[in-house]
Structure formats: structure tokens, C-alpha cells
Design a protein around this motif. Structure first.
Motif, mmCIF file in Angstrom:
data_model
loop_
_atom_site.group_PDB
_atom_site.id
_atom_site.type_symbol
_atom_site.label_atom_id
_atom_site.label_comp_id
_atom_site.label_asym_id
_atom_site.label_seq_id
_atom_site.Cartn_x
_atom_site.Cartn_y
_atom_site.Cartn_z
ATOM 1 N N ALA A 111 0.835 -1.203 0.000
ATOM 2 C CA ALA A 111 0.000 0.000 0.000
ATOM 3 C C ALA A 111 0.871 1.255 0.000
ATOM 4 C CB ALA A 111 -0.923 -0.015 1.215
ATOM 5 N N ALA A 112 2.040 1.179 0.626
ATOM 6 C CA ALA A 112 2.960 2.327 0.637
ATOM 7 C C ALA A 112 3.473 2.626 -0.766
ATOM 8 C CB ALA A 112 4.127 2.055 1.580
ATOM 9 N N GLN A 113 3.756 1.572 -1.542
ATOM 10 C CA GLN A 113 4.207 1.773 -2.924
ATOM 11 C C GLN A 113 3.096 2.393 -3.756
ATOM 12 O OE1 GLN A 113 5.398 -2.327 -3.567
ATOM 13 N NE2 GLN A 113 7.528 -1.683 -3.848
ATOM 14 N N VAL A 114 1.854 1.974 -3.530
ATOM 15 C CA VAL A 114 0.718 2.532 -4.262
ATOM 16 C C VAL A 114 0.569 4.017 -3.924
ATOM 17 C CG1 VAL A 114 -1.803 2.473 -4.489
ATOM 18 C CG2 VAL A 114 -0.505 0.351 -4.520
ATOM 19 N N ARG A 115 0.699 4.377 -2.644
ATOM 20 C CA ARG A 115 0.613 5.795 -2.251
ATOM 21 C C ARG A 115 1.735 6.609 -2.884
ATOM 22 N NH1 ARG A 115 -0.875 3.494 2.587
ATOM 23 N NH2 ARG A 115 1.239 3.674 3.416
ATOM 24 N N GLU A 116 2.943 6.036 -2.948
ATOM 25 C CA GLU A 116 4.081 6.721 -3.567
ATOM 26 C C GLU A 116 3.803 7.001 -5.051
ATOM 27 O OE1 GLU A 116 7.876 8.244 -4.209
ATOM 28 O OE2 GLU A 116 7.159 7.545 -2.262
ATOM 29 N N ILE A 117 3.268 6.009 -5.756
ATOM 30 C CA ILE A 117 2.933 6.172 -7.169
ATOM 31 C C ILE A 117 1.820 7.210 -7.321
ATOM 32 C CG2 ILE A 117 1.947 5.000 -9.184
ATOM 33 C CD1 ILE A 117 3.423 2.454 -8.169
ATOM 34 N N ALA A 118 0.831 7.186 -6.426
ATOM 35 C CA ALA A 118 -0.275 8.147 -6.482
ATOM 36 C C ALA A 118 0.232 9.573 -6.275
ATOM 37 C CB ALA A 118 -1.323 7.794 -5.444
ATOM 38 N N LYS A 119 1.185 9.760 -5.372
ATOM 39 C CA LYS A 119 1.762 11.095 -5.159
ATOM 40 C C LYS A 119 2.485 11.570 -6.412
ATOM 41 C CE LYS A 119 2.478 10.855 -0.204
ATOM 42 N NZ LYS A 119 3.474 10.748 0.873
ATOM 43 N N ARG A 120 3.190 10.646 -7.061
ATOM 44 C CA ARG A 120 3.942 10.998 -8.269
ATOM 45 C C ARG A 120 3.010 11.361 -9.427
ATOM 46 N NH1 ARG A 120 8.686 7.152 -10.746
ATOM 47 N NH2 ARG A 120 9.234 8.519 -12.450
ATOM 48 N N LYS A 121 1.854 10.690 -9.517
ATOM 49 C CA LYS A 121 0.921 10.882 -10.625
ATOM 50 C C LYS A 121 -0.211 11.854 -10.307
ATOM 51 C CE LYS A 121 -0.056 8.511 -13.748
ATOM 52 N NZ LYS A 121 0.333 9.049 -15.038
ATOM 53 N N PHE A 122 -0.232 12.427 -9.103
ATOM 54 C CA PHE A 122 -1.377 13.217 -8.652
ATOM 55 C C PHE A 122 -1.754 14.335 -9.619
ATOM 56 C CE2 PHE A 122 -3.428 16.563 -6.116
ATOM 57 C CZ PHE A 122 -4.505 15.846 -5.651
ATOM 58 N N ASN A 123 -0.785 15.047 -10.171
ATOM 59 C CA ASN A 123 -1.081 16.166 -11.070
ATOM 60 C C ASN A 123 -1.714 15.703 -12.382
ATOM 61 O OD1 ASN A 123 -0.091 18.019 -9.266
ATOM 62 N ND2 ASN A 123 1.979 17.909 -10.084
ATOM 63 N N ASP A 124 -1.441 14.479 -12.811
ATOM 64 C CA ASP A 124 -1.979 13.973 -14.069
ATOM 65 C C ASP A 124 -3.308 13.244 -13.900
ATOM 66 O OD1 ASP A 124 0.246 14.971 -15.356
ATOM 67 O OD2 ASP A 124 1.341 13.081 -15.248
ATOM 68 N N ILE A 126 -7.333 5.030 -7.369
ATOM 69 C CA ILE A 126 -7.258 4.916 -8.831
ATOM 70 C C ILE A 126 -6.071 4.037 -9.232
ATOM 71 C CG2 ILE A 126 -6.793 6.201 -10.961
ATOM 72 C CD1 ILE A 126 -8.349 8.562 -9.690
ATOM 73 N N VAL A 127 -4.916 4.260 -8.605
ATOM 74 C CA VAL A 127 -3.717 3.469 -8.906
ATOM 75 C C VAL A 127 -3.923 2.014 -8.478
ATOM 76 C CG1 VAL A 127 -1.263 3.190 -8.409
ATOM 77 C CG2 VAL A 127 -2.186 5.455 -8.835
ATOM 78 N N ALA A 128 -4.572 1.791 -7.332
ATOM 79 C CA ALA A 128 -4.857 0.425 -6.875
ATOM 80 C C ALA A 128 -5.785 -0.289 -7.861
ATOM 81 C CB ALA A 128 -5.469 0.444 -5.487
ATOM 82 N N GLY A 129 -6.732 0.427 -8.434
ATOM 83 C CA GLY A 129 -7.611 -0.157 -9.444
ATOM 84 C C GLY A 129 -6.856 -0.541 -10.703
ATOM 85 N N THR A 130 -5.884 0.261 -11.080
ATOM 86 C CA THR A 130 -5.036 -0.081 -12.224
ATOM 87 C C THR A 130 -4.257 -1.353 -11.929
ATOM 88 O OG1 THR A 130 -4.830 2.257 -12.791
ATOM 89 C CG2 THR A 130 -3.207 0.760 -13.747
ATOM 90 N N ALA A 131 -3.751 -1.468 -10.703
ATOM 91 C CA ALA A 131 -3.009 -2.666 -10.304
ATOM 92 C C ALA A 131 -3.905 -3.898 -10.360
ATOM 93 C CB ALA A 131 -2.425 -2.495 -8.908
ATOM 94 N N ARG A 132 -5.131 -3.773 -9.853
ATOM 95 C CA ARG A 132 -6.065 -4.914 -9.888
ATOM 96 C C ARG A 132 -6.362 -5.329 -11.320
ATOM 97 N NH1 ARG A 132 -8.429 -2.236 -5.696
ATOM 98 N NH2 ARG A 132 -9.938 -1.238 -7.069
ATOM 99 N N SER A 133 -6.529 -4.370 -12.208
ATOM 100 C CA SER A 133 -6.855 -4.713 -13.596
ATOM 101 C C SER A 133 -5.665 -5.390 -14.286
ATOM 102 C CB SER A 133 -7.289 -3.479 -14.380
ATOM 103 O OG SER A 133 -6.199 -2.639 -14.616
#
Length: 101
Positions: A62-75, A87-94
Motif C-alpha cells: 500500500a505504501a508503494q501505491v501511495r508513492e505512485i499516487a503522489k507521483r501521478k497526482f497532477n496527471d 485509482i492506482v490500486a484499481g489499475t493494479a487490480r486490472s
């Protein structure tokens, strides 16, 4: 890397470099090779026969997902960082990647 190039009528332009796609960042976090051919070799045999393209057996925290979400937040079209993480967790599930809590 996604980019947005806007050309105006007076021949001026803007060039914006966006962050990498979430799928690429998730592959890096899960330890899956980013190259298409090598990444395809990481797909389990039963998923290859089904032709699903899912990366079963790989996981991210979950920490890695939050890190990716912070990096992608502006987009992303998200109201806050928790929404971006979902949103990032949903991408991972798919993709077939398990998100460990």
C-alpha cells in the motif's frame, strides 16, 4: 513518457512532459520487467493460455501505491491523494497485481 504539445496559430508552441503511465510505475514496483517482451515472459503459463495478460503472483504494498499516487497526482483526475491511491490500486487490480495492505 507522455507529452502534450500545443501549437498556436502564430506558430508558437508549448511542450509539457507528463509523468509515466501508472502501469509502468506499478511494473517497476512489483519487479516486473518493463520491456514488453520480457514482461510477457513474466506472465504465468496458465494466464498465457487464457490470453488474459494478467501478472498473477506479483504484489505491491500500500505504501508503494501511495508513492505512485503522489507521483501521478497532477496527471490524475483525483480530489485528494487517497482518491488517487484508489485509482492506482484499481489499475493494479486490472493488471492482476495484488495490493497488500
Amino acid at each position: 513518457m507522455p507529452v502534450v504539445i500545443t501549437v498556436f496559430s502564430d506558430r508558437t508552441f508549448t511542450f509539457e512532459v507528463k509523468s509515466p503511465p501508472a502501469a509502468v510505475l506499478l511494473k517497476q514496483a512489483a519487479g516486473i520487467p518493463i520491456e514488453k517482451k520480457k514482461g510477457g515472459e513474466a506472465i504465468p503459463a496458465e494466464e498465457k493460455t487464457k490470453m488474459t495478460g494478467k501478472y498473477k503472483g506479483f504484489s505491491v504494498s500500500a505504501a508503494q501505491v501511495r508513492e505512485i499516487a503522489k507521483r501521478k497526482f497532477n496527471d490524475l483526475n483525483a480530489r485528494d491523494e487517497e482518491h488517487a491511491a484508489r485509482i492506482v490500486a484499481g489499475t493494479a487490480r486490472s493488471m492482476g497485481i495484488v495490493v497488500e495492505s
